[in-house]
Design an enzyme around this catalytic site. Structure first.
Site, PDB file in Angstrom:
ATOM      1  N   HIS A 174       0.871  -1.179   0.000  1.00 50.03           N
ATOM      2  CA  HIS A 174       0.000   0.000   0.000  1.00 50.03           C
ATOM      3  C   HIS A 174       0.905   1.225   0.000  1.00 50.03           C
ATOM      4  O   HIS A 174       1.977   1.199   0.613  1.00 50.03           O
ATOM      5  CB  HIS A 174      -0.830   0.071   1.300  1.00 50.03           C
ATOM      6  CG  HIS A 174      -2.148  -0.627   1.275  1.00 50.03           C
ATOM      7  ND1 HIS A 174      -2.664  -1.247   2.394  1.00 50.03           N
ATOM      8  CD2 HIS A 174      -3.079  -0.780   0.302  1.00 50.03           C
ATOM      9  CE1 HIS A 174      -3.852  -1.746   2.104  1.00 50.03           C
ATOM     10  NE2 HIS A 174      -4.125  -1.490   0.848  1.00 50.03           N
ATOM     11  N   CYS A 270      -2.640   3.040   9.110  1.00 48.42           N
ATOM     12  CA  CYS A 270      -3.732   2.148   8.650  1.00 48.42           C
ATOM     13  C   CYS A 270      -4.874   2.046   9.637  1.00 48.42           C
ATOM     14  O   CYS A 270      -5.968   1.646   9.282  1.00 48.42           O
ATOM     15  CB  CYS A 270      -3.235   0.723   8.457  1.00 48.42           C
ATOM     16  SG  CYS A 270      -1.677   0.530   7.679  1.00 48.42           S
TER      17      CYS A 270
HETATM   18  N1  ARG Z   1      -4.174  -7.186   6.913  1.00 44.18           N
HETATM   19  C1  ARG Z   1      -4.555  -5.994   6.249  1.00 44.18           C
HETATM   20  C2  ARG Z   1      -4.588  -6.230   4.753  1.00 44.18           C
HETATM   21  O1  ARG Z   1      -3.762  -6.963   4.251  1.00 44.18           O
HETATM   22  C3  ARG Z   1      -3.644  -4.881   6.599  1.00 44.18           C
HETATM   23  C4  ARG Z   1      -4.053  -3.550   6.027  1.00 44.18           C
HETATM   24  C5  ARG Z   1      -3.130  -2.463   6.383  1.00 44.18           C
HETATM   25  N2  ARG Z   1      -3.617  -1.220   5.920  1.00 44.18           N
HETATM   26  C6  ARG Z   1      -2.906  -0.266   5.292  1.00 44.18           C
HETATM   27  N3  ARG Z   1      -3.518   0.848   5.032  1.00 44.18           N
HETATM   28  N4  ARG Z   1      -1.672  -0.451   4.884  1.00 44.18           N
HETATM   29  O2  ARG Z   1      -5.414  -5.723   4.048  1.00 44.18           O
END
Ligand code: ARG
Length: 276
Positions: A174, A270
């Protein structure tokens, strides 16, 4: 308009139950629930102590990742100041039903709700959209969780100037795992996350670039820090170089523990959404 509220979701059902990103792979079944609850409350308290009102969306049973409220929606205000939101299309099917809970949440608040058309397959909102609110620039990551095409629609729906950035490192899946805007002059960047042209592009926007150490970023998610007020930087505790860099750039550092959430591939940035 600068968003002044924070949206969080209590980690009542938080867990790592599937392989959804490289961090989750070795952490299935390893979350300490009591510890995660404590860490979440600590973070909530930090935002409150900085003067932010924290709104909560009720957690839903079985939705283990709902605590990561950055990912399900992109709120924005239009030219007349009306509240709007674009709903995500989550890539991993384990997360797809989170979105309907956010839809309900925004309906109750009277937001105008936008859905992306069928030709956009994936969009994970503020996981991939990092906004410079002072300059009204939306930096949009794509490659893993968001389709590049999404940004054609975002340009038309919102007033943001959109800068697209291609992500190439599966660990930094991300944009908020490799880039954080501290204010209009300063940003934190993990250089190994970006395709060459995107890296040059992003650097050109900020005179003060804090380069994250690759190991510190993987271990402590330093690029997932959050600066909600242009002064204080909230981050997972324990990074030596990052601490030094942040102080040298004139910011105050607030360190907190988010280790249980890092097992799932997420940290401070997040675990919240900025809301109008
Ligand atoms: N386990 C979550 C996923 O893989 C973690 C999300 C983390 N969020 C972020 N904005 N980086 O979707």
């Amino acid at each position: 308009m600068l968003p002044q509220k924070i949206l969080m979701c209590k980690p009542e059902y938080f867990d790592v139950t599937y392989y959804g990103n490289e961090f989750m792979k070795d952490n299935i079944g390893k979350v300490n629930k009591a510890e995660s609850m404590k860490q979440w409350y600590d973070l909530k308290e930090i935002y409150e102590s900085l003067g932010f009102e924290v709104s909560l969306i009720p957690p839903a049973e079985g939705l283990v990742d709902m605590v990561f409220t950055a990912n399900q929606s992109l709120p924005f205000t239009d030219a007349s100041g009306n509240k709007n939101v674009i709903l995500s299309k989550m890539k991993n099917e384990q997360r797809q039903s989170e979105v309907k809970h956010f839809r309900k949440f925004y309906e109750n608040l009277g937001y105008k709700i936008h859905e992306l058309p069928d030709d956009v397959k994936y969009f994970e909102s503020m996981g991939d959209c990092v906004i410079d609110f002072e300059r009204n620039i939306l930096f949009g990551g794509y490659g893993f969780r968001t389709d590049e095409k999404t940004y054609d629609y975002i340009v038309n729906l919102t007033n943001f100037n959109v800068v697209k950035l291609k992500l190439i490192n599966p660990f930094l899946y991300h944009l908020d795992t490799c880039f954080s805007v501290l204010n209009k002059d300063s940003a934190v960047i993990a250089e190994d996350a970006f395709e060459a042209q995107s890296l040059e592009c992003i650097k050109s926007y900020f005179p003060d670039i804090i380069k994250a150490d690759a190991q510190e970023n993987l271990k402590n998610f330093v690029c997932n820090c959050h600066c909600p007020d242009g002064k204080n930087v909230i981050v997972q505790k324990g990074s030596v170089k990052f601490k030094e860099d942040i102080k040298n750039s004139g910011f105050s550092l607030i360190e907190t523990e988010t280790a249980e959430f890092i097992k799932s591939g997420g940290s401070v940035f997040c675990m919240k959404l900025m809301l109008y």
